[in-house]
Scaffold this active site. Structure first.
Site, PDB file in Angstrom:
ATOM      1  N   ASP A  19       0.872  -1.163   0.000  1.00 17.64           N
ATOM      2  CA  ASP A  19       0.000   0.000   0.000  1.00 17.64           C
ATOM      3  C   ASP A  19       0.921   1.227   0.000  1.00 17.64           C
ATOM      4  OD1 ASP A  19      -2.342   1.683   0.548  1.00 17.64           O
ATOM      5  OD2 ASP A  19      -1.518   1.823   2.575  1.00 17.64           O
ATOM      6  N   ASP A  55      -0.169   5.084   1.044  1.00 12.42           N
ATOM      7  CA  ASP A  55      -0.418   6.082   2.085  1.00 12.42           C
ATOM      8  C   ASP A  55      -0.379   5.468   3.476  1.00 12.42           C
ATOM      9  OD1 ASP A  55      -0.890   8.213   0.185  1.00 12.42           O
ATOM     10  OD2 ASP A  55      -2.769   7.188  -0.281  1.00 12.42           O
TER      11      ASP A  55
END
Length: 236
Positions: free
Chosen positions: A68, A70
């Protein structure tokens, strides 16, 4: 007489310098060993794991792994904070606003900070010869500079950098699952519950990265609640 005066002056100066050198800044008495922020993060009995331990567990052929973005490899809250103030100060509707995503995906990542733990994890996998993919829940835009900032921030060689995959975020479904399946990932790193859930759905290894306490993405998830491995000191 003049020599005596000079001698006494020199002696007085030396004594004054010695007293300054001997002076110590006052510190209160220690009553305990104290604790660092990093130590506080490790106090719960969950499955902590270090980058070195992950590497040790991966003896064998190179594989495909995913991250991922953020709060996992980038601290990108400055851009999201700016977007909320500009587009929806009183709620989170800015996350459904295409204008915000145009700004976030093309300009505001210049204010994002690469996480030290993210860099260590990515570099470990690159050293192993693994193929690294970045799958984000951000909405897709016609143009993007996220790939550029991730590559530069995490110091990934150009020939090892795959374009960021924008899975989007739709209510009621986990859009990352199909991308993780298509790229045959063996490990996926993320800070959100949905990241661990996606990995579990595909029966692959989901490893939790800690979300920084000052992230704009609140409330903070409860790392380790699914029995997943949690990377030590990964909040920064």
């Amino acid at each position: 007489m003049r020599k005596l005066t000079l001698t006494l002056s020199a002696l007085a100066l030396a004594l004054s310098l010695n007293s300054v050198a001997d002076a110590k800044v006052y510190m209160p008495e220690k009553v305990s060993d104290g604790v660092t922020v990093a130590q506080l993060a490790e106090q719960h009995a969950i499955h902590w794991i270090s980058v070195e331990q992950i590497e040790e567990s991966l003896k064998g052929q190179p594989m495909a792994v995913g991250f991922d973005i953020d709060d996992t490899v980038l601290f990108s809250s400055p851009g999201f904070y700016r977007g909320k103030l500009e587009y929806s100060p009183n709620d989170y509707s800015y996350l459904k606003n295409p204008e915000f995503w145009e700004k976030m995906n093309n300009e505001w990542d210049k204010f994002s900070m690469p996480k030290k733990s993210g860099m260590e994890l990515v570099q470990m996998h690159l050293k192993r010869g693994d193929t690294v993919y970045f799958i984000t829940g951000r909405s897709k835009t016609k143009t993007e500079t996220v790939t550029k900032y991730v590559q530069e921030g995490l110091r990934i060689p150009a020939d090892k950098m795959n374009p960021v995959i924008f899975a989007g975020d739709e209510e009621g479904q986990n859009n990352k699952v199909s991308w993780m399946r298509d790229h045959k990932l063996k490990i996926y790193y993320g800070d959100a519950d949905a990241d661990i859930a996606a990995a579990r759905e595909l029966n692959i290894r989901g490893i939790r990265v800690l979300r920084a306490s000052n992230s704009s993405y609140q409330p903070l998830p409860k790392a380790g609640q699914f029995g997943e491995e949690v990377v030590i000191n990964s909040e920064y």
